[in-house]
Design a protein around this motif. Structure first.
Motif, mmCIF file in Angstrom:
data_model
loop_
_atom_site.group_PDB
_atom_site.id
_atom_site.type_symbol
_atom_site.label_atom_id
_atom_site.label_comp_id
_atom_site.label_asym_id
_atom_site.label_seq_id
_atom_site.Cartn_x
_atom_site.Cartn_y
_atom_site.Cartn_z
ATOM 1 N N UNK A 1 36.423 35.949 30.096
ATOM 2 C CA UNK A 1 36.844 35.035 31.168
ATOM 3 C C UNK A 1 36.405 35.487 32.550
ATOM 4 N N UNK A 2 36.091 36.767 32.697
ATOM 5 C CA UNK A 2 35.734 37.302 34.005
ATOM 6 C C UNK A 2 36.924 37.591 34.882
ATOM 7 N N UNK A 3 38.130 37.255 34.434
ATOM 8 C CA UNK A 3 39.327 37.495 35.223
ATOM 9 C C UNK A 3 39.718 38.970 35.161
ATOM 10 N N UNK B 1 47.727 51.274 35.202
ATOM 11 C CA UNK B 1 46.455 50.925 34.581
ATOM 12 C C UNK B 1 45.541 50.328 35.655
ATOM 13 N N UNK B 2 44.265 50.653 35.592
ATOM 14 C CA UNK B 2 43.305 50.033 36.485
ATOM 15 C C UNK B 2 43.071 48.584 36.058
ATOM 16 N N UNK B 3 42.679 47.760 37.020
ATOM 17 C CA UNK B 3 42.306 46.384 36.702
ATOM 18 C C UNK B 3 40.820 46.335 36.378
ATOM 19 N N UNK B 4 40.480 45.677 35.287
ATOM 20 C CA UNK B 4 39.081 45.553 34.861
ATOM 21 C C UNK B 4 38.799 44.078 34.566
#
Length: 297
Positions: free
Chosen positions: A117-119, A109-112
């Protein structure tokens, strides 16, 4: 390396699994089934739920699934036709949930960015997309027979796998599917030259078991009377619709847990922001990301 031959029962199970994968593999079949999983719908009601599918794509999927005995078409009047799952199609829903759970656990999975939270966190993938991506790895010709053989034996040489999983083919023919399975992270090559399943490949056992049980179950009497068409016949080349579809590798292992995505979306995969729609009776449970070197999306 074990040298025992597969039992006739095991061979029968494998046949049912490969035929079922072939039935589900044409793109969007799973999405149509899941769209009908909660209620019977008219064509005009299905279309908005899968807006990226043109009539030339949706009609063939409905015909294919109807001919396979998974969807029932009921005509009340020339312009009043409904589509709903047969009992056989409804019985397939837990199997799809098992496949989706494996994909959610083991496919990358890609990180988004989290909007609150913006994390950075793993992207939420709808279960229907997880199923399609898992099928992209399992449906190509010879992939599942090789995995099945390794599940039964633990490890095997290319020569043994060619004889066991690809009878009638020469030894050299086995190397291409082995390379693909290795690239997808489902198998690894041992130091002695044997091939064995990766952690994500071993985790396919419940997937194959669920499909095998469904494929071997007798259809309900009402469904048995319905013409089946050619929906369950295995194709001569399973790689067709997936040849130009990028697949997902299994993700590197990380101690991350995320909530499950929706079963379907109202935008096509890899498109703009998704609008959730949950067509399973429950969410796929959150799972940790898988070990390093697993299958890809």
């Amino acid at each position: 390396m074990a040298t025992t031959a597969p039992t006739p029962f095991a061979s029968h199970d494998l046949s049912g699994v490969t035929k079922t994968l072939d039935l589900l593999a044409p793109r969007w079949s799973v999405w149509v089934l899941m769209t009908l999983s909660s209620q019977t719908l008219r064509y005009a009601e299905i279309k908005p739920k899968l807006p990226w599918l043109a009539d030339g794509q949706l009609h063939p999927r409905l015909r294919h699934l109807t001919g396979a005995g998974l969807v029932e078409r009921t005509e009340y009047a020339p312009r009043h036709v409904t589509y709903g799952l047969t009992s056989r199609g409804a019985a397939l829903m837990p199997v799809l949930a098992t496949i989706a759970s494996w994909g959610d656990t083991y496919l990358e999975k890609d990180l988004v960015g989290n909007k609150t939270t913006g994390e950075m966190e793993p992207e939420r993938i709808p279960p229907a997309q997880n199923i399609d991506d898992a099928l992209a790895l399992l449906a190509p010709r010879h992939a599942t027979p090789i995995l099945w053989s390794l599940q039964a034996r633990g490890s095997a040489t290319a020569k043994y796998l060619a004889a066991d999983a690809m009878p009638g083919y020469g030894l050299t023919a086995v190397y291409k599917p082995l390379e693909r399975l290795a690239a997808d992270g489902l198998i690894t090559a041992g130091n002695s030259g044997d091939y064995l399943l990766s952690a994500s490949g071993r985790a396919l056992s419940p997937v194959f078991q669920a499909i095998s049980v469904w494929a071997g179950a007798p259809p309900a009497e009402a469904d048995a009377r319905r013409p089946r068409g050619l929906g369950l016949a295995p194709s001569q080349n399973r790689s067709g619709p997936w040849a130009t579809t990028p697949s997902r590798r299994t993700a590197p292992e990380a101690p991350a847990v995320r909530s499950a995505g929706p079963a379907l979306t109202t935008t096509p995969p890899n498109g703009p922001a998704r609008k959730a729609g949950d067509l399973f009776s429950h969410q796929i449970p959150a799972r940790p990301i898988s070990p390093t070197g697993g299958p890809r999306r």
